[in-house]
Write an enzyme that holds these catalytic residues in place. Structure first.
Site, PDB file in Angstrom:
ATOM      1  N   LYS A   1      -0.841 -15.377  -2.381  1.00  0.00           N
ATOM      2  CA  LYS A   1      -1.615 -16.464  -2.998  1.00  0.00           C
ATOM      3  C   LYS A   1      -0.772 -17.146  -4.084  1.00  0.00           C
ATOM      4  O   LYS A   1      -0.662 -18.353  -4.127  1.00  0.00           O
ATOM      5  CB  LYS A   1      -2.919 -15.891  -3.578  1.00  0.00           C
ATOM      6  CG  LYS A   1      -3.781 -16.922  -4.252  1.00  0.00           C
ATOM      7  CD  LYS A   1      -5.120 -16.323  -4.658  1.00  0.00           C
ATOM      8  CE  LYS A   1      -5.879 -17.330  -5.535  1.00  0.00           C
ATOM      9  NZ  LYS A   1      -7.184 -16.850  -5.953  1.00  0.00           N
TER      10      LYS A   1
ATOM     11  N   GLU B   1       6.275  -7.415  -5.649  1.00  0.00           N
ATOM     12  CA  GLU B   1       6.491  -6.663  -4.412  1.00  0.00           C
ATOM     13  C   GLU B   1       6.779  -7.606  -3.243  1.00  0.00           C
ATOM     14  O   GLU B   1       7.741  -7.413  -2.483  1.00  0.00           O
ATOM     15  CB  GLU B   1       5.243  -5.826  -4.068  1.00  0.00           C
ATOM     16  CG  GLU B   1       4.972  -4.669  -5.004  1.00  0.00           C
ATOM     17  CD  GLU B   1       4.156  -5.063  -6.220  1.00  0.00           C
ATOM     18  OE1 GLU B   1       4.040  -6.282  -6.508  1.00  0.00           O
ATOM     19  OE2 GLU B   1       3.647  -4.160  -6.908  1.00  0.00           O
TER      20      GLU B   1
ATOM     21  N   GLY C   1      -7.934 -13.167  -3.619  1.00  0.00           N
ATOM     22  CA  GLY C   1      -7.056 -12.474  -2.673  1.00  0.00           C
ATOM     23  C   GLY C   1      -7.817 -11.523  -1.771  1.00  0.00           C
ATOM     24  O   GLY C   1      -7.630 -11.485  -0.550  1.00  0.00           O
ATOM     25  N   ARG C   2      -8.732 -10.746  -2.361  1.00  0.00           N
ATOM     26  CA  ARG C   2      -9.459  -9.734  -1.577  1.00  0.00           C
ATOM     27  C   ARG C   2     -10.550 -10.345  -0.708  1.00  0.00           C
ATOM     28  O   ARG C   2     -11.230  -9.631   0.019  1.00  0.00           O
ATOM     29  CB  ARG C   2     -10.025  -8.666  -2.513  1.00  0.00           C
ATOM     30  CG  ARG C   2     -10.894  -9.204  -3.649  1.00  0.00           C
ATOM     31  CD  ARG C   2     -11.105  -8.143  -4.719  1.00  0.00           C
ATOM     32  NE  ARG C   2     -11.842  -8.621  -5.884  1.00  0.00           N
ATOM     33  CZ  ARG C   2     -11.298  -9.224  -6.926  1.00  0.00           C
ATOM     34  NH1 ARG C   2     -10.000  -9.462  -6.965  1.00  0.00           N
ATOM     35  NH2 ARG C   2     -12.036  -9.592  -7.967  1.00  0.00           N
TER      36      ARG C   2
ATOM     37  N   GLU D   1     -11.688  -3.659  -7.024  1.00  0.00           N
ATOM     38  CA  GLU D   1     -11.078  -4.719  -7.826  1.00  0.00           C
ATOM     39  C   GLU D   1     -12.189  -5.674  -8.289  1.00  0.00           C
ATOM     40  O   GLU D   1     -12.088  -6.296  -9.336  1.00  0.00           O
ATOM     41  CB  GLU D   1     -10.013  -5.474  -7.006  1.00  0.00           C
ATOM     42  CG  GLU D   1      -8.886  -6.022  -7.866  1.00  0.00           C
ATOM     43  CD  GLU D   1      -7.726  -6.596  -7.062  1.00  0.00           C
ATOM     44  OE1 GLU D   1      -7.931  -7.563  -6.322  1.00  0.00           O
ATOM     45  OE2 GLU D   1      -6.590  -6.097  -7.190  1.00  0.00           O
TER      46      GLU D   1
ATOM     47  N   HIS E   1     -13.877  17.296   9.663  1.00  0.00           N
ATOM     48  CA  HIS E   1     -13.059  18.520   9.593  1.00  0.00           C
ATOM     49  C   HIS E   1     -12.222  18.552   8.323  1.00  0.00           C
ATOM     50  O   HIS E   1     -11.283  19.345   8.222  1.00  0.00           O
ATOM     51  CB  HIS E   1     -12.177  18.611  10.834  1.00  0.00           C
ATOM     52  CG  HIS E   1     -13.001  18.729  12.074  1.00  0.00           C
ATOM     53  ND1 HIS E   1     -13.472  19.932  12.542  1.00  0.00           N
ATOM     54  CD2 HIS E   1     -13.502  17.781  12.908  1.00  0.00           C
ATOM     55  CE1 HIS E   1     -14.201  19.731  13.631  1.00  0.00           C
ATOM     56  NE2 HIS E   1     -14.233  18.424  13.864  1.00  0.00           N
TER      57      HIS E   1
ATOM     58  N   LYS F   1       1.789  -4.563 -14.420  1.00  0.00           N
ATOM     59  CA  LYS F   1       2.830  -5.472 -13.906  1.00  0.00           C
ATOM     60  C   LYS F   1       3.778  -5.861 -15.039  1.00  0.00           C
ATOM     61  O   LYS F   1       4.996  -5.875 -14.874  1.00  0.00           O
ATOM     62  CB  LYS F   1       2.179  -6.762 -13.382  1.00  0.00           C
ATOM     63  CG  LYS F   1       1.341  -6.624 -12.148  1.00  0.00           C
ATOM     64  CD  LYS F   1       0.877  -8.018 -11.711  1.00  0.00           C
ATOM     65  CE  LYS F   1      -0.201  -7.968 -10.658  1.00  0.00           C
ATOM     66  NZ  LYS F   1      -0.752  -9.272 -10.331  1.00  0.00           N
TER      67      LYS F   1
HETATM   68  O1  LIG Z   1      -1.479 -12.783  -2.863  1.00  0.00           O
HETATM   69  P1  LIG Z   1      -0.737 -12.427  -4.107  1.00  0.00           P
HETATM   70  O2  LIG Z   1      -0.772 -13.526  -5.121  1.00  0.00           O
HETATM   71  O3  LIG Z   1       0.672 -11.991  -3.804  1.00  0.00           O
HETATM   72  O4  LIG Z   1      -1.483 -11.222  -4.795  1.00  0.00           O
HETATM   73  C1  LIG Z   1      -1.605  -9.993  -4.141  1.00  0.00           C
HETATM   74  C2  LIG Z   1      -2.642  -9.138  -4.790  1.00  0.00           C
HETATM   75  O5  LIG Z   1      -2.315  -8.894  -6.137  1.00  0.00           O
HETATM   76  C3  LIG Z   1      -3.504  -8.893  -6.934  1.00  0.00           C
HETATM   77  O6  LIG Z   1      -3.500 -10.053  -7.699  1.00  0.00           O
HETATM   78  C4  LIG Z   1      -3.555  -7.698  -7.811  1.00  0.00           C
HETATM   79  O7  LIG Z   1      -2.368  -7.551  -8.497  1.00  0.00           O
HETATM   80  C5  LIG Z   1      -4.633  -8.915  -5.937  1.00  0.00           C
HETATM   81  O8  LIG Z   1      -5.815  -9.415  -6.450  1.00  0.00           O
HETATM   82  C6  LIG Z   1      -4.037  -9.723  -4.848  1.00  0.00           C
HETATM   83  O9  LIG Z   1      -4.742  -9.588  -3.640  1.00  0.00           O
END
Ligand SMILES: O=P(O)(O)OC[C@H]1O[C@](O)(CO)[C@@H](O)[C@@H]1O
Length: 550
Positions: free
Chosen positions: A207, A213, A273-274, A359, A390, A514
């Site tokens: 987003k 990452e 995002g979620r 979240e 199990h 972060k």
């Molecule tokens: O789509 P992006 O901006 O890379 O964010 C990834 C994820 O990181 C978050 O902002 C949490 O750090 C989530 O809410 C989001 O889904």
């Protein structure tokens, strides 16, 4: 800012507290006394058949929960969300994931823009892209078709697409899709090591297009790709445009990364995002299952949106499930909630729900910034049945904590396979039905004794029962049903957030880590003063790392 209602001061809350005081859960007795209990408490939403009757509720509790919905203004808040009001106050944003699945031709003007028209314009771009990749019209730098798509994203840009891809495997007749999310370089290594770069297409989904990452993984993937071309003696000119696409709200940053804007699909800051798998974030899924199936998936969400928007609370499945969760969290001190799909294809559903629910509702302050009045967000977790049986069901059956559980299954399996004469899907479902029965009705000491169990073992073999479950069934795990299940939990989460008075749509709690990670990098790489600035525990861990790194 207007101060918010204290939910614990409402009449309905007092009523629930009084009801809880004298509450003696007795599912055996309740079913015996009321032959219509199952019928009366089984509801329908879209294709979902939802049996609430094995929950710890009676008419009085149900009535008070419905009153609670009214007292906290659930209808007005739901309508404000659906209309695009800026209910995400800390980010001053509308919350419009429901607009992502409104049918073409609908209109919703928010902040002067028809968002539904924008949604469908982007969907058409995604569908056109997916059709080309699926048909082989899209070719890589050497003119070969694409055999593998690698989605690079994390959180909402990963969990939704991977869960849905896994859930809809029987519909996946396009290129294979793999998902890289973790910044552990092992992830990108494992997902690419056997791939041919000339037949691989990366979709970088973020987003913000700034997530550490994802951007690190995207750069590593680009390096891997260019090195692969060099090894094969293939010229890199124009290659990135043929092998990298992106999904983001920050299309300027996508271009800066070197991805052709023609291969970039946008979405909007009113999609969390979620809540984004039904936006262009689902592009990898569209490539896998095709636009027609994806359209059915979106239609499934929309069916549940319509139900949530219009069904009276007494018949409103997401609202009632959310209110029941409040009943358990706040009045029974349930701190976790299990989600147990009896559908192996839903094996990532609980992981997906963890982000959606935790979240969203893991908040300690209300939307006006004041402290919450009561416990909020429970921990969601789960695994597919029968594997969980199990492993951890022991605790749900006989442990000391109340763990409400949702059981999910479909009537028609994707693969109707037999073991001799036995339809294995029936064996599978027998386990679902047996578990919810055992949890509800238990086994008394008298019944244990009837089995001839030695007296000193009786107590260990008693099942207390009255462990609440909701059973959710659907005809089959179709794209529409998967969309319906997601929308169901989105609105459950929303309902709980409204009762607690929190903003379910921000996620400030992920920020501090972060920032600190960025600050700690120099200490790890050898900056002595940065190391000295760390607290003793963190310094010790970094020193251990530096001493042992081979
Ligand atoms: O789509 P992006 O901006 O890379 O964010 C990834 C994820 O990181 C978050 O902002 C949490 O750090 C989530 O809410 C989001 O889904």
């Amino acid at each position: 800012m207007r101060s918010m209602t204290n939910v614990t001061a409402t009449d309905a809350w007092h009523k629930l507290a009084d009801l809880k005081d004298g509450f003696r859960p007795d599912l055996r007795g309740w079913f015996a006394a009321d032959p219509d209990r199952a019928k009366d408490l089984t509801l329908t939403a879209g294709d979902l058949h939802v049996d609430l009757s094995k929950n710890l509720l009676n008419e009085a509790v149900l009535g008070a929960l419905v009153e609670l919905a009214d007292e906290v203004g659930l209808a007005a808040k739901r309508d404000a969300m659906l209309a695009g009001e800026h209910i995400n106050t800390t980010e001053d944003r509308a919350v419009l994931h429901t607009a992502l699945r409104r049918p073409k031709g609908d209109s919703l003007v928010v902040d002067g823009v028809d968002v539904v028209a924008d949604v469908h314009a982007t969907l058409e771009q995604v569908y056109a892209f997916a059709r080309k990749v699926r048909s082989g019209e899209w070719t890589g730098v050497t003119g070969e078709t694409i055999t593998t798509v690698v989605n690079i994203g994390i959180g909402g840009s990963d969990l939704g697409p991977v869960m849905v891809y896994e859930a809809l495997k029987p519909y996946a007749d396009g290129p294979e899709v793999r998902f890289v999310s973790n910044i552990d370089p092992t992830d990108v290594h494992e997902k690419t090591r056997d791939l041919d770069p000339t037949r691989t297409l990366f979709i970088v989904a973020s987003k913000t297009f700034t997530t550490l990452e994802t951007m690190t993984n995207a750069r590593m993937a680009r390096d891997w790709f260019l090195a692969g071309l060099a090894d094969a003696g293939v010229a890199a000119d124009g290659a990135i445009a043929k092998h990298f696409a992106a999904v983001s709200t920050a299309l300027d940053l996508v271009e800066e990364f070197g991805i052709d804007p023609a291969n970039a699909f946008g979405f909007w800051n009113w999609v969390g995002g979620r809540y984004s798998v039904d936006s262009a974030v689902g592009t990898a899924v569209v490539v896998a299952i095709g636009p027609e199936n994806f359209a059915d998936f979106l239609d499934g969400f929309h069916q549940i949106d319509e139900h949530f928007a219009s069904a009276p609370w007494r018949e409103n499945v997401p609202a009632l499930m959310g209110l029941l969760n409040v009943w358990y969290v706040n009045f029974f001190k349930a701190s976790t909630h299990a989600v147990l799909p009896y559908a192996q294809y839903l094996h990532r559903f609980a992981a997906y729900l963890q982000q959606l629910t935790m979240e969203s509702n893991g908040k300690g302050v209300k939307a006006d910034g004041s402290p919450v009045d009561t416990e909020t967000g429970e921990v969601f977790w789960g695994e597919p049945g029968t594997n969980g049986q199990h492993a951890f069901y022991q605790l749900i059956h006989q442990g000391t904590q109340l763990i409400p559980a949702d059981f999910i299954a479909v009537a028609t399996p994707a693969h109707p396979i037999k073991d001799g004469d036995v339809d294995v899907h029936e064996l599978f479902l027998a386990n679902f039905f047996a578990q919810t029965k055992a949890l509800a009705f238990g086994k008394t000491a008298a019944e244990v004794r009837e089995d001839g169990v030695a007296e000193d073992l009786v107590s260990a073999k008693v099942f207390p029962g009255n462990r609440p479950t909701t059973s959710i069934m659907a005809p089959a795990l179709t794209p529409s049903v998967v969309g319906q299940l997601i929308a169901l939990y989105e609105h459950i989460t929303f309902t709980q957030g409204v009762v607690w008075g929190i903003n379910s749509f921000d996620q400030w709690g992920v920020e501090l880590g972060k920032v600190l990670a960025k600050q700690i990098v120099p200490a790890i790489t050898g900056d002595a003063s940065a190391l000295a600035d760390q607290d003793p525990s963190t310094r010790g861990l970094i020193e251990y790392y530096r001493a042992h790194r081979a």
